[in-house]
Design a protein around this motif. Structure first.
Motif, short mmCIF file in Angstrom:
data_model
loop_
_atom_site.label_atom_id
_atom_site.label_comp_id
_atom_site.label_asym_id
_atom_site.label_seq_id
_atom_site.Cartn_x
_atom_site.Cartn_y
_atom_site.Cartn_z
N GLN A 67 0.97 -1.22 -0.06
CA GLN A 67 -0.02 0.05 0.17
C GLN A 67 0.71 1.38 0.06
O GLN A 67 0.93 1.96 1.02
N PRO A 68 1.34 1.37 -1.17
CA PRO A 68 2.38 2.59 -1.17
C PRO A 68 1.99 4.05 -0.95
O PRO A 68 2.83 4.89 -0.52
N LEU A 69 0.74 4.30 -0.96
CA LEU A 69 0.38 5.67 -0.70
C LEU A 69 -0.58 5.70 0.62
O LEU A 69 -1.04 7.08 0.87
N ALA A 70 -0.78 4.62 1.29
CA ALA A 70 -1.53 4.74 2.55
C ALA A 70 -0.96 5.51 3.41
O ALA A 70 0.11 5.53 3.94
N GLY A 71 -2.05 6.48 4.12
CA GLY A 71 -1.61 7.13 5.10
C GLY A 71 -0.69 8.56 4.77
O GLY A 71 -0.38 9.28 5.63
N ILE A 72 -0.72 8.97 3.41
CA ILE A 72 0.11 9.90 3.01
C ILE A 72 -0.78 11.01 2.49
O ILE A 72 -1.60 10.88 1.87
N PRO A 73 -0.31 12.27 3.19
CA PRO A 73 -1.22 13.48 2.76
C PRO A 73 -1.24 13.85 1.19
O PRO A 73 0.04 13.74 0.81
N VAL A 74 -2.20 14.43 0.91
CA VAL A 74 -1.98 14.93 -0.66
C VAL A 74 -2.83 16.22 -0.65
O VAL A 74 -3.98 16.08 0.13
N ALA A 75 -2.77 17.09 -1.58
CA ALA A 75 -3.63 18.28 -1.46
C ALA A 75 -4.24 18.41 -3.02
O ALA A 75 -3.75 17.55 -3.86
N ILE A 76 -5.53 18.94 -3.02
CA ILE A 76 -6.33 18.71 -4.23
C ILE A 76 -6.62 19.99 -4.84
O ILE A 76 -7.14 21.03 -4.27
N LYS A 77 -6.33 20.33 -5.95
CA LYS A 77 -6.73 21.58 -6.68
C LYS A 77 -8.21 21.84 -6.61
O LYS A 77 -9.24 21.09 -6.68
N ASP A 78 -8.54 22.95 -6.22
CA ASP A 78 -10.10 23.54 -6.02
C ASP A 78 -11.27 23.51 -7.07
O ASP A 78 -12.31 24.18 -6.97
N ASN A 79 -10.85 23.01 -8.23
CA ASN A 79 -11.66 22.66 -9.32
C ASN A 79 -12.00 21.19 -9.27
O ASN A 79 -12.71 20.77 -10.39
N ILE A 80 -11.50 20.28 -8.42
CA ILE A 80 -11.90 18.97 -8.39
C ILE A 80 -12.74 18.56 -7.17
O ILE A 80 -12.42 18.93 -6.05
N VAL A 81 -13.92 18.40 -7.46
CA VAL A 81 -14.88 18.20 -6.43
C VAL A 81 -14.49 17.08 -5.29
O VAL A 81 -14.07 16.13 -5.52
N THR A 82 -14.75 17.72 -4.13
CA THR A 82 -14.36 16.65 -2.83
C THR A 82 -15.69 16.78 -1.93
O THR A 82 -16.07 17.87 -1.70
N LYS A 83 -16.18 15.28 -1.77
CA LYS A 83 -17.50 15.38 -0.91
C LYS A 83 -17.32 16.13 0.44
O LYS A 83 -16.25 15.69 1.31
N ASP A 84 -18.27 17.17 1.00
CA ASP A 84 -18.12 17.41 2.24
C ASP A 84 -16.84 18.31 2.32
O ASP A 84 -16.79 18.70 3.64
N LEU A 85 -16.32 18.70 1.35
CA LEU A 85 -15.19 19.70 1.57
C LEU A 85 -15.34 21.10 0.30
O LEU A 85 -15.38 20.70 -0.65
N THR A 86 -15.41 22.00 0.80
CA THR A 86 -15.75 23.18 -0.17
C THR A 86 -14.96 23.17 -1.33
O THR A 86 -13.86 23.10 -1.33
N THR A 87 -15.57 23.25 -2.35
CA THR A 87 -14.97 23.41 -3.71
C THR A 87 -15.61 24.69 -4.46
O THR A 87 -16.62 24.57 -4.80
N THR A 88 -14.51 25.52 -4.93
CA THR A 88 -14.97 26.83 -5.64
C THR A 88 -14.38 26.92 -6.82
O THR A 88 -14.93 27.92 -7.45
N ALA A 89 -13.69 26.46 -7.35
CA ALA A 89 -12.78 26.65 -8.47
C ALA A 89 -12.46 28.33 -8.47
O ALA A 89 -12.19 28.84 -9.64
N ALA A 90 -12.07 28.44 -7.24
CA ALA A 90 -11.64 30.05 -6.80
C ALA A 90 -12.41 31.30 -7.47
O ALA A 90 -11.97 32.09 -7.88
N SER A 91 -13.89 30.95 -7.38
CA SER A 91 -14.72 31.88 -8.10
C SER A 91 -15.88 32.42 -6.94
O SER A 91 -16.42 31.31 -6.18
N LYS A 92 -16.31 33.52 -7.11
CA LYS A 92 -17.02 33.95 -6.09
C LYS A 92 -18.41 33.35 -6.29
O LYS A 92 -19.32 32.91 -5.33
#
Length: 489
Positions: A67-92
């Protein structure tokens, strides 16, 4: 956690050996972000409580060798939707939008037990090349906070480059992974069109967009791509091509021996900074010493790429962004008298200037009486550009060249001149028009700012690009250089 001295393999080894727990690693990552991000402004939203809970669950289940990626943190660009985590595409217009589902790529990372720590800043709806069109904040370059981080994936690139995170996802429509990777001295891959599912990506240009990874090293990048790639029944443009283990054969610098590399003369023409040219020519010499052949080739229609791209991409954007109308979700204007007011005022107040500019350009290009003169002609130019690449790649294993004509430029220096901003993408745009894979990696410095090299391959041949990138990386030390926050590098 010093991510400048760690990679996915070393972190995985520590997690398996229980020298480090996933929760400790995740907490250390948030500590990194809180210490560094006030200078960089890479993140729009953090996922601290949920991420720490998820990390605790990973620890409880145990992390195995396979499991080479298990437990490792990652960041997601804000135009990729994430359930229950705000996604704005940097737009008002999407302020506080909270998705009810995960994008396919975030689901795949979760299945690999990676920990999503937050969402990164970007140009609004990915429209821009400097992360200056974001409605919320201005991200800075990791090497010099008076410079732009590139765009539109500037937040992801700066977060990795400044040591806040080991890996992040970005998106690339016309260079938006490769250019910020180059400006920040990290590795970025724009995969072949269709290699990675776009389901859950807030669309800009549907025939151009691709999701890809940003990391400090080539092998880490290859590992992430193998995880997120593959066919998806939700996305009918995703390919059924088998996904190899891209990192498996990355062992030494001999893998380019005997390869033929094309270096287009157009990529080193007038307008390309002298230091950038010299870095690419030096990289060509490195490949020759490793046993490869580097030939001068030509992509004669490359110069038409920017004009064709901005018609095609803007036309697709004008269609895709119709859904943001103040009715179903997102920002809605308050002072309205009728339905037309809702549409006009919500979009006028919710979209930034660059987004409005592209919507208008695209709508005009698709309108009756102008479709043949603009959109259809741009589509024909796209075909000519594709044929140029086919001709070169028929006899060459990949193409090399600079990512951008210059290193990172000053904040505020070009944002008010759209044409100059658009021309910054002249070397990356043709790759998206042709649907080819493109890898950006550090290849030198100019006045203490990173210079990026891009490798362009045949469709679905990311493996060759990773092998060539890894060989170059192991033969140089550019990837080992790290920024000193404050601009004194």
């Amino acid at each position: 956690m010093n991510y400048f001295k760690q990679d996915l393999a070393s972190l995985h080894a520590d997690l398996v050996a229980k020298k480090l727990s996933a929760k400790e690693l995740t907490q250390a990552t948030f500590d990194n972000i809180k210490a560094t991000d006030p200078k960089i402004d890479a993140f729009l939203a953090l996922n601290e409580d949920a991420a720490l809970d998820q990390a605790a669950k990973v620890d409880a289940a145990g992390i195995k060798e396979d499991q080479p990626l298990a437990g490792i943190p990652v960041a997601i660009k804000d135009n990729i939707v994430t359930k229950d985590l705000t996604t704005t595409a940097a737009s008002k217009i999407l302020t506080n939008f909270n998705p009810i589902y995960d994008a396919t790529v975030t689901t795949k990372l979760a299945d690999a037990q990676m920990i999503t720590v937050g969402k990164t800043n970007m140009d609004e709806f990915a429209m821009g090349g400097s992360t200056e069109t974001s409605a919320f904040k201005q991200t800075k370059n990791a090497w010099d906070q008076t410079k732009v981080p590139g765009g539109s994936s500037g937040g992801s690139a700066a977060a990795v480059a400044s040591g806040q995170i080991v890996a992040a996802l970005g998106t690339d429509t016309g260079g938006s992974i490769r250019q910020p990777a180059a400006f920040n001295g990290v590795v970025g891959m724009k995969p072949t069109y269709g290699r990675v599912s776009r389901w859950g990506l807030i669309a800009f240009g549907s025939s151009l967009d691709q999701i890809g990874p940003l990391t400090r090293g080539v092998k880490d990048n290859a590992t992430i791509l193998s995880t997120i790639a593959g066919h998806d029944e939700h996305d009918l443009t995703s390919s059924t091509q088998a996904v190899p283990d891209f990192a498996k054969d990355l062992n030494d610098a001999t893998s380019v021996k005997g390869l033929r590399i094309g270096l287009p003369k157009e990529f080193l023409a007038d307008g390309v900074d002298e230091d950038v040219k010299n870095a690419i020519l030096a990289a060509a010499d490195t490949y020759r010493k490793l046993g490869a052949t580097v030939d001068e080739v030509s992509l004669p229609h490359n110069k038409y790429g920017v004009a064709a791209y901005y018609i095609i991409a803007s036309s697709e954007a004008s269609s895709n962004l119709q859904r943001f109308d103040g009715i179903r979700y997102g920002y809605r204007a308050q002072d309205v008298k009728n339905l037309e007011d809702v549409y006009v005022k919500s979009r006028s107040e919710g979209f930034g200037d660059e987004v409005k500019r592209r919507i208008m350009l695209g709508t005009f290009s698709l309108s009756a009486g102008f479709y043949d003169a603009y959109f259809l002609k741009a589509a024909k130019v796209r075909t000519v550009i594709i044929n140029d690449f086919k001709a070169v790649l028929k006899d060459h294993d990949f193409i090399m060249g600079p990512v951008a004509p210059t290193p990172a430029f000053d904040l505020g220096a070009e944002i008010k001149d759209p044409i100059t901003m658009y021309m910054n993408d002249i070397l990356t745009i043709p790759v998206n028009l042709a649907g080819l894979p493109g890898l950006s990696l550090p290849a030198g410095f100019s006045n203490n700012l990173p210079v990026g090299m891009q490798l362009i391959g045949r469709p679905f041949d990311e493996s060759t690009l990773y092998k060539a990138g890894y060989a170059f990386e192991q033969s140089t030390d550019f990837h080992l250089q790290v920024p000193t926050l404050g601009g004194q590098n």
